[in-house]
Motif scaffolding. Structure first.
Motif, PDB file in Angstrom:
ATOM      1  N   GLN A  52       0.861  -1.302  -0.061  1.00  0.00           N
ATOM      2  CA  GLN A  52       0.001   0.095  -0.216  1.00  0.00           C
ATOM      3  C   GLN A  52       0.893   1.051   0.083  1.00  0.00           C
ATOM      4  OE1 GLN A  52      -2.571   0.262   3.636  1.00  0.00           O
ATOM      5  NE2 GLN A  52      -4.266   1.323   2.126  1.00  0.00           N
ATOM      6  N   ILE A  53       0.713   2.097  -0.763  1.00  0.00           N
ATOM      7  CA  ILE A  53       1.261   3.309  -0.852  1.00  0.00           C
ATOM      8  C   ILE A  53       0.258   4.524  -1.236  1.00  0.00           C
ATOM      9  CG2 ILE A  53       2.909   5.032  -2.275  1.00  0.00           C
ATOM     10  CD1 ILE A  53       4.169   2.065  -3.248  1.00  0.00           C
ATOM     11  N   ASN A  54       0.242   5.625  -0.287  1.00  0.00           N
ATOM     12  CA  ASN A  54      -0.580   6.434  -0.258  1.00  0.00           C
ATOM     13  C   ASN A  54      -2.244   6.126  -0.193  1.00  0.00           C
ATOM     14  OD1 ASN A  54       1.442   8.340  -0.288  1.00  0.00           O
ATOM     15  ND2 ASN A  54       1.323   8.441  -2.521  1.00  0.00           N
ATOM     16  N   GLY A  55      -2.511   4.930   0.332  1.00  0.00           N
ATOM     17  CA  GLY A  55      -3.813   4.392   0.508  1.00  0.00           C
ATOM     18  C   GLY A  55      -4.233   3.742  -0.473  1.00  0.00           C
ATOM     19  N   SER A  56      -3.455   3.361  -1.421  1.00  0.00           N
ATOM     20  CA  SER A  56      -3.754   2.598  -2.883  1.00  0.00           C
ATOM     21  C   SER A  56      -2.857   1.358  -2.837  1.00  0.00           C
ATOM     22  CB  SER A  56      -3.591   3.313  -4.019  1.00  0.00           C
ATOM     23  OG  SER A  56      -3.949   2.593  -5.184  1.00  0.00           O
ATOM     24  N   TRP A  57      -3.590   0.184  -2.996  1.00  0.00           N
ATOM     25  CA  TRP A  57      -3.042  -1.083  -3.409  1.00  0.00           C
ATOM     26  C   TRP A  57      -2.477  -0.948  -4.911  1.00  0.00           C
ATOM     27  CZ3 TRP A  57      -1.315  -3.847   0.774  1.00  0.00           C
ATOM     28  CH2 TRP A  57      -2.054  -3.461   1.921  1.00  0.00           C
ATOM     29  N   CYS A 103       0.561  -2.883  -9.393  1.00  0.00           N
ATOM     30  CA  CYS A 103       0.686  -2.352  -8.155  1.00  0.00           C
ATOM     31  C   CYS A 103       0.953  -0.860  -7.932  1.00  0.00           C
ATOM     32  CB  CYS A 103       1.841  -2.915  -7.019  1.00  0.00           C
ATOM     33  SG  CYS A 103       1.754  -4.702  -7.099  1.00  0.00           S
ATOM     34  N   SER A 104       0.546  -0.230  -6.885  1.00  0.00           N
ATOM     35  CA  SER A 104       0.611   1.265  -6.885  1.00  0.00           C
ATOM     36  C   SER A 104       1.927   1.842  -6.908  1.00  0.00           C
ATOM     37  CB  SER A 104       0.186   1.788  -5.424  1.00  0.00           C
ATOM     38  OG  SER A 104       0.822   1.007  -4.370  1.00  0.00           O
ATOM     39  N   SER A 105       3.091   0.871  -6.816  1.00  0.00           N
ATOM     40  CA  SER A 105       4.603   1.364  -6.821  1.00  0.00           C
ATOM     41  C   SER A 105       4.664   1.455  -8.508  1.00  0.00           C
ATOM     42  CB  SER A 105       5.382   0.264  -6.144  1.00  0.00           C
ATOM     43  OG  SER A 105       5.280  -1.022  -6.709  1.00  0.00           O
ATOM     44  N   GLY A 106       3.933   0.934  -9.198  1.00  0.00           N
ATOM     45  CA  GLY A 106       4.126   0.934 -10.918  1.00  0.00           C
ATOM     46  C   GLY A 106       4.447  -0.475 -11.271  1.00  0.00           C
ATOM     47  N   SER A 107       4.964  -1.449 -10.627  1.00  0.00           N
ATOM     48  CA  SER A 107       5.429  -2.747 -11.059  1.00  0.00           C
ATOM     49  C   SER A 107       4.146  -3.587 -11.122  1.00  0.00           C
ATOM     50  CB  SER A 107       6.298  -3.471  -9.742  1.00  0.00           C
ATOM     51  OG  SER A 107       5.607  -3.472  -8.716  1.00  0.00           O
ATOM     52  N   THR A 108       4.315  -4.429 -12.184  1.00  0.00           N
ATOM     53  CA  THR A 108       3.410  -5.492 -12.688  1.00  0.00           C
ATOM     54  C   THR A 108       3.448  -6.752 -11.568  1.00  0.00           C
ATOM     55  OG1 THR A 108       3.516  -4.634 -14.844  1.00  0.00           O
ATOM     56  CG2 THR A 108       2.252  -6.664 -14.621  1.00  0.00           C
ATOM     57  N   ALA A 109       2.258  -7.009 -11.077  1.00  0.00           N
ATOM     58  CA  ALA A 109       2.163  -8.124 -10.177  1.00  0.00           C
ATOM     59  C   ALA A 109       2.043  -9.499 -10.968  1.00  0.00           C
ATOM     60  CB  ALA A 109       1.041  -7.872  -9.394  1.00  0.00           C
ATOM     61  N   GLY A 110       1.360  -9.525 -12.175  1.00  0.00           N
ATOM     62  CA  GLY A 110       1.192 -10.438 -13.021  1.00  0.00           C
ATOM     63  C   GLY A 110       0.257 -10.395 -13.972  1.00  0.00           C
ATOM     64  N   SER A 111       0.026 -11.143 -14.927  1.00  0.00           N
ATOM     65  CA  SER A 111      -0.974 -11.160 -15.808  1.00  0.00           C
ATOM     66  C   SER A 111      -1.425 -12.617 -16.226  1.00  0.00           C
ATOM     67  CB  SER A 111      -0.580 -10.508 -17.024  1.00  0.00           C
ATOM     68  OG  SER A 111       0.295 -10.999 -17.763  1.00  0.00           O
ATOM     69  N   GLN A 112      -2.798 -12.916 -16.503  1.00  0.00           N
ATOM     70  CA  GLN A 112      -3.089 -14.205 -16.626  1.00  0.00           C
ATOM     71  C   GLN A 112      -4.188 -14.244 -17.582  1.00  0.00           C
ATOM     72  OE1 GLN A 112      -3.511 -16.421 -13.058  1.00  0.00           O
ATOM     73  NE2 GLN A 112      -4.568 -17.956 -13.931  1.00  0.00           N
ATOM     74  N   SER A 113      -4.356 -15.086 -18.584  1.00  0.00           N
ATOM     75  CA  SER A 113      -5.537 -15.265 -19.077  1.00  0.00           C
ATOM     76  C   SER A 113      -6.464 -16.098 -18.728  1.00  0.00           C
ATOM     77  CB  SER A 113      -5.216 -16.055 -20.751  1.00  0.00           C
ATOM     78  OG  SER A 113      -4.481 -15.060 -21.435  1.00  0.00           O
ATOM     79  N   VAL A 114      -7.983 -15.704 -19.050  1.00  0.00           N
ATOM     80  CA  VAL A 114      -9.018 -16.458 -18.419  1.00  0.00           C
ATOM     81  C   VAL A 114     -10.194 -16.770 -19.625  1.00  0.00           C
ATOM     82  CG1 VAL A 114     -10.075 -14.316 -17.536  1.00  0.00           C
ATOM     83  CG2 VAL A 114     -10.580 -16.738 -16.395  1.00  0.00           C
TER      84      VAL A 114
END
Length: 179
Positions: A52-57, A103-114
């Motif tokens: 969490q950065i500045n109240g945002s995940w 994420c709020s830090s600008g990094s990508t947590a992941g991507s997945q097809s559905v």
């Protein structure tokens, strides 16, 4: 000595069994920090990679096959705790989608097809049957049909024979001197 060998063998077997799903999943499943699931027309994503950065995940986006980047998708803010963050989209039409979590830090947590499949609707057949004449026979179990007098007579005779045999057995048992 024999018990310690058995315990060692079973411990090694359990360790191998626990490691097997991770080995079979391959590097692609371990690299993604998100888990995507569908229930009907709802798509949800769960991650634990964001802080969490500045109240945002962070934000999650649902991209259709015609959408190329994160900003074009249906975006939802992540909510949750430091242990787990999640997002969900409802009323998603059938098709193949890609879920991306940033994420709020600008990094990508992941991507997945559905794949969202079309809901199955129960088929209703128009059959006409006569209405029950005696209403619901609740509590009767298998006695939902009418039995004839012969069947009822045989059943009554069997119950009566069981009662007579029980009485005879108990009478003989109460007098130990008789054979």
């Amino acid at each position: 000595m024999h018990n310690s060998r058995l315990l060692l063998r079973s411990g090694l077997t359990l360790a191998a069994a626990a490691a097997l799903p991770a080995a079979l999943a391959g590097p692609s499943a371990a690299a993604s920090g998100i888990s995507v699931s569908t229930t009907g027309s709802t798509v949800s994503v769960v991650t634990s990679a964001c802080t969490q950065i500045n109240g945002s995940w962070g934000t999650a986006a649902l991209l259709s096959s015609r959408q190329a980047n994160f900003s074009q998708g249906r975006q939802v803010a992540l909510s949750g705790t430091s242990v787990s963050q999640s997002a969900a989209w409802s009323s998603v039409s059938p098709g193949t989608y890609t879920v991306v979590v940033v994420c709020s830090s600008g990094s990508t947590a992941g991507s997945q097809s559905v794949i969202v499949s079309s809901p199955t609707r129960p088929t209703i057949s128009a059959t006409s049957s006569p209405a029950p004449s005696r209403g619901v026979m609740g509590g009767l179990g298998g006695a939902a049909r009418d039995y004839g007098p012969l069947t009822l007579g045989i059943g009554g005779a069997l119950v009566g024979a069981g009662l007579v045999a029980t009485g005879w057995f108990l009478r003989r048992r109460s007098k130990p001197y008789r054979l």
